[in-house]
Design a protein around this motif. Structure first.
Motif, mmCIF file in Angstrom:
data_model
loop_
_atom_site.group_PDB
_atom_site.id
_atom_site.type_symbol
_atom_site.label_atom_id
_atom_site.label_comp_id
_atom_site.label_asym_id
_atom_site.label_seq_id
_atom_site.Cartn_x
_atom_site.Cartn_y
_atom_site.Cartn_z
ATOM 1 N N LEU A 48 0.827 -1.205 0.000
ATOM 2 C CA LEU A 48 0.000 0.000 0.000
ATOM 3 C C LEU A 48 0.863 1.257 0.000
ATOM 4 C CD1 LEU A 48 -2.685 -0.952 2.688
ATOM 5 C CD2 LEU A 48 -2.932 -0.996 0.198
ATOM 6 N N PRO A 49 0.439 2.294 -0.713
ATOM 7 C CA PRO A 49 1.174 3.557 -0.652
ATOM 8 C C PRO A 49 1.038 4.182 0.743
ATOM 9 C CG PRO A 49 -0.699 3.736 -2.178
ATOM 10 C CD PRO A 49 -0.686 2.342 -1.637
ATOM 11 N N GLY A 50 2.015 4.990 1.113
ATOM 12 C CA GLY A 50 1.961 5.671 2.399
ATOM 13 C C GLY A 50 0.731 6.550 2.498
ATOM 14 N N GLY A 51 0.167 6.637 3.682
ATOM 15 C CA GLY A 51 -1.015 7.466 3.898
ATOM 16 C C GLY A 51 -1.888 6.910 5.001
ATOM 17 N N GLN A 52 -3.103 7.445 5.092
ATOM 18 C CA GLN A 52 -4.033 7.046 6.133
ATOM 19 C C GLN A 52 -5.078 6.086 5.581
ATOM 20 O OE1 GLN A 52 -5.536 10.230 8.602
ATOM 21 N NE2 GLN A 52 -3.882 11.565 7.923
ATOM 22 N N TYR A 53 -5.464 5.127 6.421
ATOM 23 C CA TYR A 53 -6.439 4.104 6.064
ATOM 24 C C TYR A 53 -7.338 3.833 7.256
ATOM 25 C CZ TYR A 53 -3.300 3.252 2.164
ATOM 26 O OH TYR A 53 -2.521 3.408 1.039
ATOM 27 N N ILE A 54 -8.462 3.192 6.995
ATOM 28 C CA ILE A 54 -9.371 2.747 8.047
ATOM 29 C C ILE A 54 -9.406 1.222 8.029
ATOM 30 C CG2 ILE A 54 -11.733 2.778 8.950
ATOM 31 C CD1 ILE A 54 -10.334 5.493 9.083
ATOM 32 N N LEU A 55 -9.114 0.619 9.170
ATOM 33 C CA LEU A 55 -9.165 -0.828 9.343
ATOM 34 C C LEU A 55 -10.481 -1.176 10.029
ATOM 35 C CD1 LEU A 55 -7.723 -3.675 9.524
ATOM 36 C CD2 LEU A 55 -6.957 -2.928 11.786
ATOM 37 N N ASN A 56 -11.289 -2.047 9.401
ATOM 38 C CA ASN A 56 -12.532 -2.526 9.999
ATOM 39 C C ASN A 56 -12.381 -3.999 10.338
ATOM 40 O OD1 ASN A 56 -13.912 -0.122 9.776
ATOM 41 N ND2 ASN A 56 -14.939 -0.664 7.884
ATOM 42 N N LEU A 57 -12.729 -4.343 11.577
ATOM 43 C CA LEU A 57 -12.727 -5.718 12.044
ATOM 44 C C LEU A 57 -14.170 -6.061 12.399
ATOM 45 C CD1 LEU A 57 -9.681 -5.493 14.464
ATOM 46 C CD2 LEU A 57 -9.683 -6.215 12.069
ATOM 47 N N ARG A 58 -14.692 -7.135 11.802
ATOM 48 C CA ARG A 58 -16.097 -7.477 12.007
ATOM 49 C C ARG A 58 -16.236 -8.955 12.354
ATOM 50 N NH1 ARG A 58 -20.568 -4.940 9.196
ATOM 51 N NH2 ARG A 58 -18.904 -3.912 8.085
ATOM 52 N N ASP A 59 -16.916 -9.217 13.471
ATOM 53 C CA ASP A 59 -17.306 -10.588 13.784
ATOM 54 C C ASP A 59 -18.839 -10.621 13.858
ATOM 55 O OD1 ASP A 59 -18.039 -9.608 16.287
ATOM 56 O OD2 ASP A 59 -16.415 -10.574 17.357
ATOM 57 N N ARG A 60 -19.406 -11.690 14.374
ATOM 58 C CA ARG A 60 -20.867 -11.814 14.396
ATOM 59 C C ARG A 60 -21.538 -10.794 15.301
ATOM 60 N NH1 ARG A 60 -22.030 -18.080 15.305
ATOM 61 N NH2 ARG A 60 -20.176 -18.791 14.229
ATOM 62 N N LYS A 61 -20.813 -10.298 16.287
ATOM 63 C CA LYS A 61 -21.426 -9.434 17.295
ATOM 64 C C LYS A 61 -21.098 -7.949 17.161
ATOM 65 C CE LYS A 61 -21.480 -13.085 20.732
ATOM 66 N NZ LYS A 61 -21.044 -13.501 22.059
ATOM 67 N N SER A 62 -19.970 -7.619 16.541
ATOM 68 C CA SER A 62 -19.552 -6.222 16.572
ATOM 69 C C SER A 62 -18.658 -5.854 15.397
ATOM 70 C CB SER A 62 -18.818 -5.926 17.885
ATOM 71 O OG SER A 62 -17.654 -6.705 17.960
ATOM 72 N N VAL A 63 -18.493 -4.552 15.249
ATOM 73 C CA VAL A 63 -17.576 -3.981 14.264
ATOM 74 C C VAL A 63 -16.685 -2.991 15.001
ATOM 75 C CG1 VAL A 63 -17.364 -2.597 12.172
ATOM 76 C CG2 VAL A 63 -19.260 -4.182 12.409
ATOM 77 N N VAL A 64 -15.380 -3.100 14.763
ATOM 78 C CA VAL A 64 -14.415 -2.177 15.346
ATOM 79 C C VAL A 64 -13.660 -1.513 14.208
ATOM 80 C CG1 VAL A 64 -12.353 -1.980 16.787
ATOM 81 C CG2 VAL A 64 -14.160 -3.582 17.422
ATOM 82 N N SER A 65 -13.539 -0.184 14.271
ATOM 83 C CA SER A 65 -12.782 0.558 13.259
ATOM 84 C C SER A 65 -11.589 1.220 13.920
ATOM 85 C CB SER A 65 -13.668 1.639 12.618
ATOM 86 O OG SER A 65 -14.724 1.044 11.910
ATOM 87 N N GLN A 66 -10.475 1.223 13.180
ATOM 88 C CA GLN A 66 -9.227 1.799 13.692
ATOM 89 C C GLN A 66 -8.516 2.515 12.558
ATOM 90 O OE1 GLN A 66 -7.628 1.653 16.905
ATOM 91 N NE2 GLN A 66 -6.344 3.144 15.868
ATOM 92 N N LYS A 67 -8.021 3.709 12.828
ATOM 93 C CA LYS A 67 -7.245 4.440 11.833
ATOM 94 C C LYS A 67 -5.847 3.852 11.765
ATOM 95 C CE LYS A 67 -7.486 8.942 11.161
ATOM 96 N NZ LYS A 67 -7.304 10.402 11.385
ATOM 97 N N ILE A 68 -5.330 3.706 10.549
ATOM 98 C CA ILE A 68 -3.967 3.218 10.310
ATOM 99 C C ILE A 68 -3.206 4.299 9.558
ATOM 100 C CG2 ILE A 68 -2.564 1.514 9.076
ATOM 101 C CD1 ILE A 68 -4.970 -0.330 9.163
ATOM 102 N N VAL A 69 -1.976 4.513 9.932
ATOM 103 C CA VAL A 69 -1.076 5.357 9.163
ATOM 104 C C VAL A 69 -0.001 4.461 8.595
ATOM 105 C CG1 VAL A 69 0.522 7.301 9.198
ATOM 106 C CG2 VAL A 69 -1.553 7.372 10.608
ATOM 107 N N LYS A 70 0.002 4.322 7.287
ATOM 108 C CA LYS A 70 1.015 3.507 6.582
ATOM 109 C C LYS A 70 2.212 4.409 6.317
ATOM 110 C CE LYS A 70 2.958 0.514 3.696
ATOM 111 N NZ LYS A 70 4.064 1.168 3.087
ATOM 112 N N VAL A 71 3.364 3.997 6.822
ATOM 113 C CA VAL A 71 4.596 4.759 6.676
ATOM 114 C C VAL A 71 5.400 4.191 5.518
ATOM 115 C CG1 VAL A 71 6.703 5.480 7.861
ATOM 116 C CG2 VAL A 71 4.603 5.127 9.166
ATOM 117 N N ASP A 72 5.945 5.049 4.673
ATOM 118 C CA ASP A 72 6.809 4.592 3.577
ATOM 119 C C ASP A 72 8.202 4.311 4.071
ATOM 120 O OD1 ASP A 72 5.039 4.500 1.492
ATOM 121 O OD2 ASP A 72 5.341 6.586 0.951
#
Length: 72
Positions: A48-72
């Motif tokens: 992935l190119p450097g920059g900001q991304y959103i990571l979503n984790l989903r199971d049967r009960k919930s969704v969690v979102s986390q900001k990621i900063v990809k460093v070059d």
């Protein structure tokens, strides 16, 4: 607080269950999508190119979102 990463993102679950993992860029484009059924998950983001991304984790009960900063 964002997660800073250059090559990999590591995810640990307490219980082994199906977990859907998605990564979106800030334009809303899905750049990674996979499903895992293990307690330790390693996602390679080196392509992935450097920059900001959103990571979503989903199971049967919930969704969690986390900001990621990809460093070059």
């Amino acid at each position: 607080m964002p997660v800073w990463a250059k090559y990999n993102i590591n995810i640990a679950q307490n219980n082994q269950r199906e977990l859907a993992v998605q990564i979106f860029n800030l334009n809303g484009q899905n750049v990674f999508n996979s499903t895992y059924n293990q307690t330790l998950i390693q996602i390679n983001i080196a392509h992935l190119p450097g920059g900001q991304y959103i990571l979503n984790l989903r199971d049967r009960k919930s969704v969690v979102s986390q900001k990621i900063v990809k460093v070059d």
